[in-house]
Every structure is written in structure tokens, then in C-alpha cells.
Design a protein around this motif. Structure first.
Motif, mmCIF file in Angstrom:
data_model
loop_
_atom_site.group_PDB
_atom_site.id
_atom_site.type_symbol
_atom_site.label_atom_id
_atom_site.label_comp_id
_atom_site.label_asym_id
_atom_site.label_seq_id
_atom_site.Cartn_x
_atom_site.Cartn_y
_atom_site.Cartn_z
ATOM 1 N N TRP A 181 0.783 -1.272 -0.021
ATOM 2 C CA TRP A 181 -0.314 -0.012 -0.151
ATOM 3 C C TRP A 181 0.765 1.291 0.035
ATOM 4 O O TRP A 181 1.974 1.189 0.885
ATOM 5 N N ALA A 182 0.369 2.198 -0.516
ATOM 6 C CA ALA A 182 0.921 3.608 -0.754
ATOM 7 C C ALA A 182 -0.048 4.626 -0.711
ATOM 8 O O ALA A 182 -1.120 4.435 -1.397
ATOM 9 N N ILE A 183 0.345 5.856 -0.658
ATOM 10 C CA ILE A 183 -0.390 6.941 -0.690
ATOM 11 C C ILE A 183 0.394 8.020 -1.653
ATOM 12 O O ILE A 183 1.426 8.018 -1.845
ATOM 13 N N PHE A 184 -0.494 8.893 -2.352
ATOM 14 C CA PHE A 184 0.334 9.828 -3.193
ATOM 15 C C PHE A 184 -0.306 11.131 -3.502
ATOM 16 O O PHE A 184 -1.511 11.220 -3.234
ATOM 17 N N SER A 185 0.590 11.921 -3.906
ATOM 18 C CA SER A 185 0.009 13.382 -4.353
ATOM 19 C C SER A 185 0.717 13.685 -5.889
ATOM 20 O O SER A 185 1.851 13.411 -5.892
ATOM 21 N N GLU A 186 -0.177 14.536 -6.452
ATOM 22 C CA GLU A 186 0.529 14.477 -7.936
ATOM 23 C C GLU A 186 -0.190 15.709 -8.480
ATOM 24 O O GLU A 186 -1.226 16.211 -8.165
ATOM 25 N N TYR A 187 0.695 16.537 -9.414
ATOM 26 C CA TYR A 187 -0.219 17.459 -10.109
ATOM 27 C C TYR A 187 -0.331 16.896 -11.558
ATOM 28 O O TYR A 187 0.527 15.987 -12.088
ATOM 29 N N GLN A 188 -1.310 17.126 -12.396
ATOM 30 C CA GLN A 188 -1.840 16.522 -13.590
ATOM 31 C C GLN A 188 -2.466 17.461 -14.548
ATOM 32 O O GLN A 188 -3.373 18.313 -13.994
ATOM 33 N N PHE A 189 -2.084 17.328 -15.701
ATOM 34 C CA PHE A 189 -3.049 18.150 -16.736
ATOM 35 C C PHE A 189 -3.523 17.219 -17.752
ATOM 36 O O PHE A 189 -2.987 16.276 -17.985
ATOM 37 N N THR A 190 -4.731 17.558 -18.419
ATOM 38 C CA THR A 190 -5.226 16.962 -19.569
ATOM 39 C C THR A 190 -5.366 17.990 -20.874
ATOM 40 O O THR A 190 -5.719 19.236 -20.165
ATOM 41 N N TRP A 191 -4.897 17.772 -21.887
ATOM 42 C CA TRP A 191 -5.558 18.725 -22.958
ATOM 43 C C TRP A 191 -6.385 17.804 -23.936
ATOM 44 O O TRP A 191 -6.071 16.525 -24.237
ATOM 45 N N SER A 192 -7.505 18.338 -24.623
ATOM 46 C CA SER A 192 -8.171 17.466 -25.475
ATOM 47 C C SER A 192 -8.864 18.472 -26.464
ATOM 48 O O SER A 192 -9.073 19.854 -26.372
#
Length: 229
Positions: A181-192
Motif C-alpha cells: 500500500w502507498a499514498i500519493f499526491s500529484e499534479y496532472q494536466f489534460t489537453w483535449s
């Protein structure tokens, strides 16, 4: 586009399979925004539209923003997999007034589905071995649930549409609770790239459907949990 995406998924899986060392499943929630974008085209009946929309993300309103992915990690810490994100985009009140609509939204998901390639660096922090930074990117399709109601129309556009190509970028940090098990934090972008069809008024004989186009760029800060096996 569908044939291309199937081929991309197959290529990723075949590449990953021989050296697969670990499978990781991740689920996340977050806060998401949408940049302004120009919406251009025609509404049903031929009324032109060319306006910069001030989109709202409303990630904490139901249905909530969320996402998930499955990644096959190889011994070289390169991963291959699939990710789906349920983002949202609502036209502002000013935009609705300008085009004569009571709703214009991708609210049961501006759904982004991509085939991803990722890279991680276990042990990157000498004194903090449980932390693992990672980056990734993906290519796929946008399948939003389009909800548009024009003032004075007896019809409503309400359904899923495959509107075009999508791109995803990720940068994050994972904390390993244990070997599973792990926890995480992230930045994410999407372009469409979105070509949206708007249904005609069913009471107007011979009225043609509308078609508008816009590029949507979303930004999100995600927090989630992962399980590896």
C-alpha cells in the motif's frame, strides 16, 4: 481514432509483458480547474458561435472529480498502462446568456482515457527511502457527457460523445506505507481537442444539428491510494 487507440494499448501491453515486475492500481480524488478556451462553430439552425468561454471545473460538486489507473511496472522502473479521469467543465453564466442557453456542460464527466508511459525513481531521496517521485504522460481520447439546452428549443443534447484526441501529463510523489500500500499526491494536466455535436430542435422540421469545437486544458492536484501486487 478508435483503431489507433486499440493499437496503442496493444503495443504498450506487449512491450511491458515480458519484463513485468509489478502491477499497481491507483485511485484518486482532487481539485480540478479548466482554462478559458475559444468555442467556435454553429448552433442548430446555423447561428454562429465564436466566443472565449470562462469554464468552471466544480470538482467538489456532484458528480465529483476522480480518476484511476492501472500500471505495469518493469524491472527498469518504466511503467505502461491505462488511466481514466472524470473531469468536468461548465460554461459560466455569462457564456450561457451570450449564446442563449440554459446549460452547456460536460458534467457527467469530461472523461479522458489514455494509454500511459511512466517513470519512477525508488530510493531517489537517500534519507527518505519511502518516498518515490514519478512522472508520466499519455495519449488517448476525450469522451465527455455533453449536456446542452438552448433557450426556446424543445430538445436537449444529453449523452456521451467521442469528441477527439486527448493528452495527459503527470508529476507526483508516492509514500510507501508498506510493500503493498502507498499514498500519493500529484499534479496532472489534460489537453483535449473537442468537436461537439448539438442536437437540433425536434419540433423544427429540417433543422440541422449544431457543431462547435474547442480545446480544453485542465489542471488538477490529486491525492490517492495505490495497491501493488
Amino acid at each position: 481514432m478508435t483503431k489507433f487507440l486499440k493499437s496503442a494499448f496493444a503495443a504498450l501491453f506487449l512491450t511491458a509483458a515480458p519484463a513485468a515486475a509489478e502491477m499497481e492500481l491507483s485511485l484518486y480524488l482532487g481539485v480540478q480547474s479548466v482554462d478559458e478556451s475559444t468555442v467556435s462553430g454553429v448552433l442548430p439552425g446555423g447561428t454562429p458561435v465564436n466566443r472565449s468561454f470562462d469554464w468552471e471545473g466544480r470538482p467538489l460538486d456532484s458528480p465529483y472529480y476522480y480518476g484511476g489507473r492501472a500500471i505495469w511496472w518493469t524491472d527498469s522502473n518504466i511503467g505502461f498502462g491505462i488511466e481514466g479521469t472524470h473531469a468536468k467543465a461548465y460554461a459560466s453564466t455569462a457564456d450561457l446568456v451570450a449564446i442563449g442557453a440554459s446549460s452547456f456542460e460536460l458534467s457527467d464527466g469530461h472523461n479522458i482515457i489514455t494509454a500511459n508511459v511512466m517513470k519512477r525513481w525508488p530510493g531517489a531521496f537517500k534519507n527518505y527511502q519511502k518516498f518515490t517521485p514519478y512522472i508520466g504522460g499519455g495519449l488517448g481520447v476525450a469522451i465527455p457527457h455533453v449536456d446542452v439546452t438552448l433557450n426556446g428549443s424543445a430538445g436537449r443534447t444529453f449523452g456521451y460523445e467521442n469528441t477527439g484526441m486527448a493528452v495527459r501529463g503527470i508529476a507526483g510523489l508516492k509514500y510507501n506505507i508498506n510493500d503493498r500500500w502507498a499514498i500519493f499526491s500529484e499534479y496532472q494536466f489534460t489537453w483535449s481537442d473537442n468537436d461537439i455535436t448539438i442536437d437540433p430542435d425536434p419540433t423544427v422540421i429540417g433543422q440541422l444539428p449544431g457543431r462547435v469545437s474547442t480545446d480544453l486544458l485542465t489542471h488538477a492536484i490529486n491525492v490517492g491510494v495505490s495497491y501493488s501486487f
